[in-house]
Design a protein around this motif. Structure first.
Motif, PDB file in Angstrom:
ATOM      1  N   LEU A  39      80.921  10.963  86.743  1.00 54.12           N
ATOM      2  CA  LEU A  39      79.633  10.309  86.938  1.00 54.12           C
ATOM      3  C   LEU A  39      79.527   8.718  86.832  1.00 54.12           C
ATOM      4  CD1 LEU A  39      77.268  13.247  85.506  1.00 54.12           C
ATOM      5  CD2 LEU A  39      77.972  12.616  87.882  1.00 54.12           C
ATOM      6  N   CYS A  40      80.199   8.165  86.065  1.00 53.10           N
ATOM      7  CA  CYS A  40      80.307   6.940  85.671  1.00 53.10           C
ATOM      8  C   CYS A  40      80.866   6.254  86.798  1.00 53.10           C
ATOM      9  CB  CYS A  40      80.592   6.489  84.312  1.00 53.10           C
ATOM     10  SG  CYS A  40      79.670   6.782  82.842  1.00 53.10           S
ATOM     11  N   GLU A  41      81.998   6.674  87.303  1.00 52.94           N
ATOM     12  CA  GLU A  41      82.912   6.382  88.355  1.00 52.94           C
ATOM     13  C   GLU A  41      82.093   6.455  89.727  1.00 52.94           C
ATOM     14  OE1 GLU A  41      86.421   8.309  88.239  1.00 52.94           O
ATOM     15  OE2 GLU A  41      87.309   7.235  86.379  1.00 52.94           O
ATOM     16  N   LEU A  42      81.447   7.523  89.695  1.00 51.97           N
ATOM     17  CA  LEU A  42      80.518   7.630  91.085  1.00 51.97           C
ATOM     18  C   LEU A  42      79.301   6.710  91.102  1.00 51.97           C
ATOM     19  CD1 LEU A  42      80.470  11.581  91.318  1.00 51.97           C
ATOM     20  CD2 LEU A  42      81.625  10.046  92.870  1.00 51.97           C
ATOM     21  N   SER A  43      78.829   6.396  89.892  1.00 54.51           N
ATOM     22  CA  SER A  43      77.608   5.442  89.925  1.00 54.51           C
ATOM     23  C   SER A  43      78.245   4.005  90.301  1.00 54.51           C
ATOM     24  CB  SER A  43      77.212   5.533  88.494  1.00 54.51           C
ATOM     25  OG  SER A  43      76.059   4.479  88.454  1.00 54.51           O
ATOM     26  N   ASP A  44      79.436   3.795  89.854  1.00 54.94           N
ATOM     27  CA  ASP A  44      80.053   2.352  90.248  1.00 54.94           C
ATOM     28  C   ASP A  44      80.152   2.402  91.767  1.00 54.94           C
ATOM     29  OD1 ASP A  44      79.967   1.476  87.766  1.00 54.94           O
ATOM     30  OD2 ASP A  44      82.061   2.183  87.295  1.00 54.94           O
ATOM     31  N   ASP A  45      80.916   3.782  92.512  1.00 60.56           N
ATOM     32  CA  ASP A  45      81.094   3.564  93.835  1.00 60.56           C
ATOM     33  C   ASP A  45      79.698   3.478  94.681  1.00 60.56           C
ATOM     34  OD1 ASP A  45      83.842   3.875  93.278  1.00 60.56           O
ATOM     35  OD2 ASP A  45      83.766   6.186  93.512  1.00 60.56           O
ATOM     36  N   MET A  46      78.630   4.255  94.049  1.00 61.72           N
ATOM     37  CA  MET A  46      77.502   4.024  94.728  1.00 61.72           C
ATOM     38  C   MET A  46      76.771   2.643  94.643  1.00 61.72           C
ATOM     39  SD  MET A  46      76.701   7.083  95.935  1.00 61.72           S
ATOM     40  CE  MET A  46      74.763   6.732  96.348  1.00 61.72           C
ATOM     41  N   ALA A  47      77.093   2.179  93.696  1.00 68.48           N
ATOM     42  CA  ALA A  47      76.529   0.695  93.654  1.00 68.48           C
ATOM     43  C   ALA A  47      77.126  -0.457  94.498  1.00 68.48           C
ATOM     44  CB  ALA A  47      76.872   0.188  92.066  1.00 68.48           C
ATOM     45  N   ARG A  48      78.544   0.048  94.472  1.00 74.74           N
ATOM     46  CA  ARG A  48      79.363  -0.796  95.467  1.00 74.74           C
ATOM     47  C   ARG A  48      78.850  -0.435  97.155  1.00 74.74           C
ATOM     48  NH1 ARG A  48      83.504   0.313  91.821  1.00 74.74           N
ATOM     49  NH2 ARG A  48      84.381   2.044  93.243  1.00 74.74           N
ATOM     50  N   MET A  49      78.571   0.805  97.288  1.00 78.07           N
ATOM     51  CA  MET A  49      78.240   1.222  98.528  1.00 78.07           C
ATOM     52  C   MET A  49      76.887   0.434  99.078  1.00 78.07           C
ATOM     53  SD  MET A  49      78.120   4.863 100.312  1.00 78.07           S
ATOM     54  CE  MET A  49      79.755   5.057 100.075  1.00 78.07           C
ATOM     55  N   ASP A  50      75.764   0.542  98.041  1.00 78.40           N
ATOM     56  CA  ASP A  50      74.690  -0.051  98.198  1.00 78.40           C
ATOM     57  C   ASP A  50      74.957  -1.493  98.469  1.00 78.40           C
ATOM     58  OD1 ASP A  50      73.240   2.446  98.058  1.00 78.40           O
ATOM     59  OD2 ASP A  50      72.965   1.996  95.589  1.00 78.40           O
ATOM     60  N   ALA A  51      75.797  -2.260  97.732  1.00 78.92           N
ATOM     61  CA  ALA A  51      75.699  -3.572  98.190  1.00 78.92           C
ATOM     62  C   ALA A  51      76.245  -3.806  99.532  1.00 78.92           C
ATOM     63  CB  ALA A  51      76.896  -4.146  97.123  1.00 78.92           C
ATOM     64  N   ARG A  52      77.527  -2.862 100.130  1.00 73.85           N
ATOM     65  CA  ARG A  52      77.951  -3.148 101.217  1.00 73.85           C
ATOM     66  C   ARG A  52      76.932  -2.818 102.442  1.00 73.85           C
ATOM     67  NH1 ARG A  52      83.568   0.126 101.658  1.00 73.85           N
ATOM     68  NH2 ARG A  52      83.355  -1.023 103.977  1.00 73.85           N
ATOM     69  N   MET A  53      76.180  -1.805 102.138  1.00 76.43           N
ATOM     70  CA  MET A  53      75.028  -1.328 103.087  1.00 76.43           C
ATOM     71  C   MET A  53      74.087  -2.762 103.101  1.00 76.43           C
ATOM     72  SD  MET A  53      75.417   1.501 104.393  1.00 76.43           S
ATOM     73  CE  MET A  53      73.829   1.897 105.077  1.00 76.43           C
ATOM     74  N   ASP A  54      73.482  -3.161 102.042  1.00 77.79           N
ATOM     75  CA  ASP A  54      72.735  -4.383 102.336  1.00 77.79           C
ATOM     76  C   ASP A  54      73.295  -5.486 103.040  1.00 77.79           C
ATOM     77  OD1 ASP A  54      70.868  -2.997 100.659  1.00 77.79           O
ATOM     78  OD2 ASP A  54      71.546  -4.128  98.554  1.00 77.79           O
ATOM     79  N   ASP A  55      74.525  -5.721 102.745  1.00 74.84           N
ATOM     80  CA  ASP A  55      75.448  -6.758 103.718  1.00 74.84           C
ATOM     81  C   ASP A  55      75.665  -6.363 105.036  1.00 74.84           C
ATOM     82  OD1 ASP A  55      77.193  -9.221 103.685  1.00 74.84           O
ATOM     83  OD2 ASP A  55      78.662  -7.729 104.345  1.00 74.84           O
ATOM     84  N   PHE A  56      75.420  -5.093 105.550  1.00 68.16           N
ATOM     85  CA  PHE A  56      75.674  -4.657 106.601  1.00 68.16           C
ATOM     86  C   PHE A  56      74.151  -4.784 107.356  1.00 68.16           C
ATOM     87  CE2 PHE A  56      75.248  -1.212 109.960  1.00 68.16           C
ATOM     88  CZ  PHE A  56      76.399  -1.870 110.908  1.00 68.16           C
ATOM     89  N   ALA A  57      73.111  -4.427 106.691  1.00 70.98           N
ATOM     90  CA  ALA A  57      71.763  -4.713 107.252  1.00 70.98           C
ATOM     91  C   ALA A  57      71.543  -6.266 107.413  1.00 70.98           C
ATOM     92  CB  ALA A  57      70.895  -4.120 106.144  1.00 70.98           C
ATOM     93  N   ARG A  58      71.920  -7.136 106.571  1.00 68.57           N
ATOM     94  CA  ARG A  58      71.777  -8.473 107.042  1.00 68.57           C
ATOM     95  C   ARG A  58      72.496  -8.993 108.220  1.00 68.57           C
ATOM     96  NH1 ARG A  58      72.594  -8.721 101.228  1.00 68.57           N
ATOM     97  NH2 ARG A  58      74.481  -9.388 101.546  1.00 68.57           N
ATOM     98  N   GLN A  59      73.502  -8.446 108.155  1.00 70.41           N
ATOM     99  CA  GLN A  59      74.541  -8.768 109.488  1.00 70.41           C
ATOM    100  C   GLN A  59      73.701  -8.254 110.597  1.00 70.41           C
ATOM    101  OE1 GLN A  59      78.407  -7.410 109.229  1.00 70.41           O
ATOM    102  NE2 GLN A  59      79.079  -8.758 107.421  1.00 70.41           N
TER     103      GLN A  59
END
Length: 229
Positions: free
Chosen positions: A199-219
């Motif tokens: 679950l800790c690993e999934l939480s880290d993956d989700m955090a990275r995915m949220d960051a990428r989605m935010d970056d994609f939204a800016r683009q």
């Protein structure tokens, strides 16, 4: 139960009762000499309500036994010293035992009790013997009662022992089941720990995915602004 005749005739039985001097006071007050330890021949005779000659006869027949129980005879210098140190405390005592007396027989309470177990023709002596025998019978009954109670306790303990023997295998099985349960709990703990790590690993993956989605939204926003221009 021992009889009065047995007590009169058996020295061994008298020895068994020799220390129970409290029986004297249970029957009648014993008047001691001024030294508060001894009784004279006359005092013994008064206690048993017989003549001094009767006491002297008993003393003569059983001198060895009475001596073992504290009777002793003072003569000469010992007598004079005793009269001076002890009997002078009482004027009556000084009159009863004048200096010219050649000897003085003294009895301890133990020796007086010994005479009570030897003297046949005295109602006081018979009452003392009766008290000794009755008290012994009471003691026997108490001991018998105690023995019955101890026997009952032993029977109970025997039952407890049998119950514990039967309980032993049950306790062993329970112990084995508890051991298996411990193993299962350990395994469950390991699974839970592994899931927690995942679950800790999934939480880290989700955090990275949220960051990428935010970056994609800016683009996307940047592209839209450029298209309007």
């Amino acid at each position: 139960m021992p009889t009065e005749i047995a007590l009169l005739e058996s020295r061994a039985m008298r020895v068994e009762h020799a220390g129970r001097v409290e029986a004297l006071d249970k029957v009648k007050a014993l008047v001691l000499l001024p030294d508060s330890i001894h009784v004279s021949t006359e005092g013994v005779a008064r206690y048993f309500e017989v003549s001094t000659e009767v006491i002297r006869q008993v003393t003569s027949r059983h001198r060895e036994e009475l001596t073992e129980n504290g009777m002793w005879v003072l003569r000469g210098a010992d007598l004079r010293e005793y009269q001076s140190d002890k009997m002078s405390l009482s004027s009556a005592g000084a009159k009863s035992y004048p200096q010219r007396r050649s000897s003085l027989t003294l009895f301890t309470r133990r020796a007086v009790l010994n005479i009570a177990m030897l003297l046949r023709d005295s109602d006081i002596a018979r009452r003392v013997r009766t008290h000794l025998l009755d008290a012994e019978e009471g003691l026997r009954e108490v001991c018998a009662s105690l023995d019955r109670r101890v026997t009952a306790v032993e029977h109970c303990l025997a039952g407890v022992g049998a119950a514990l023997q039967e309980l032993g295998p049950v306790l062993n099985r329970m112990s084995e089941r508890l051991d298996r349960l411990d193993h299962r709990l350990d395994a469950t703990n390991r699974v839970v720990a592994a899931m927690s790590n995942r679950l800790c690993e999934l939480s880290d993956d989700m955090a990275r995915m949220d960051a990428r989605m935010d970056d994609f939204a800016r683009q996307l926003r940047d592209l839209r602004r450029r298209g309007r221009r």
